[in-house]
Design an enzyme around this catalytic site. Structure first.
Site, PDB file in Angstrom:
ATOM      1  CB  SER A  64      12.682-125.186  30.936  1.00 42.23           C
ATOM      2  OG  SER A  64      13.697-125.296  31.902  1.00 42.23           O
ATOM      3  CG  ASP A 176      15.632-127.739  29.666  1.00 40.83           C
ATOM      4  OD1 ASP A 176      15.391-127.148  30.727  1.00 40.83           O
ATOM      5  OD2 ASP A 176      15.482-127.229  28.543  1.00 40.83           O
TER       6      ASP A 176
END
Length: 289
Positions: A64, A176
């Site tokens: 991320s 993610d």
């Protein structure tokens, strides 16, 4: 006679495939940078402290926000330039408001952000080995990019489910990386790191004021989910956990202060980092010169 079907190039691996591919390629000191929304910029301070202490980082893994910073560092950008970019980054560069059935916003601008600042198209153009962690929403499996298009991999790693629309790639729905491994220690180990320095921005429990919109609710659900995952701790040699509780998880305006917190915390761990490197490589001088 029918033509033989061309073998499709695969740009990502499961953890098991990555281990098999990389086993013979041993690197040295690795840094795992985690997801953390706005907190992520604090990790630039960690890289600053490592450089100032003369610690050479040989490979990186990122999830991320950590994937953005790890990619920037692996691209060869000076840490001073990464700091400048981090301080001046705002939400407007990281999403486009395009509500759909699969997410509130689009992560498309993240690809543009990577191309604009890093000026690197593919993993093969990087100066250091890099692993970018994503999650396959169909299987829940950790998917790790080590080659192929860099911008697409980083975009997928940043696409928090429910907030961002997932990235469709080669028959997979990627989101993610924090859902699988927010502190990407396993990916870094399988990339070939001998000494693993892990950064965890969620090591100090955060209590938020009441949420005012669905965006904040989804982001907090993600935060509490990834905070609970701790299996990575067993494989990390040094864990750096800056205390980010004074800052807002969604506010990029305090970038300079957050970087300073990351740098200060990393400096506290420098004796242990140096000691670990010395002990690990004292009998293997051929891999650390």
């Amino acid at each position: 006679m029918p033509k033989k079907a061309a073998k499709r190039e695969q740009h990502f691996h499961t953890l098991a495939q990555l281990k098999e591919t990389m086993e013979a390629n041993r690197y040295k000191v690795g840094v795992a940078l985690c997801g953390g929304v706005a907190y992520g910029v604090a990790q630039i301070g960690v890289l600053k402290a490592l450089e100032e202490a003369g610690i050479h980082v040989d490979c990186l893994a990122g999830t991320s926000a950590g994937a953005i910073i790890a990619a920037a560092y692996a691209s060869g950008l000076p840490v001073s330039r990464i700091e400048e970019i981090g301080i001046n980054t705002g939400w407007g560069e990281l999403f486009a408001f395009r509500p759909s059935r699969k997410g509130l916003v689009s992560s498309g601008p993240i690809e543009e952000y990577i191309r604009k600042y890093l000026k690197v198209a593919n993993f093969s153009d990087l100066k250091k080995p890099l692993a970018v962690v994503t999650t396959d929403l169909c299987s829940g499996e950790e998917i790790v990019f080590t080659d192929g298009p860099l911008d697409k991999a980083v975009r997928a790693s940043c696409s928090i489910p429910g907030v961002y629309t997932p990235v469709e790639l080669e028959g997979h729905q990627l989101a993610d990386g924090g859902m699988a491994e927010n502190v990407p220690v396993k990916a870094l180990k399988n990339l070939g790191a001998d000494v693993v320095i892990a950064v965890n921005l969620f090591g100090h429990h955060q209590v938020f004021p009441p949420a005012s919109n669905v965006f904040q609710i989804l982001m907090r659900v993600w935060y509490f989910f990834v905070q609970e995952e701790s299996s990575w701790r067993e494989q990390a040699d040094v864990i750096i956990e800056p205390d980010m509780r004074l800052f807002d998880l969604f506010d990029f305006s305090a970038g300079k202060e957050m970087i300073a917190v990351g740098e200060k915390e990393a400096k506290k761990h420098m004796p242990k980092i140096k000691q670990t490197i010395q002990r690990r490589f004292v009998f293997r001088p051929e891999i650390y010169r």
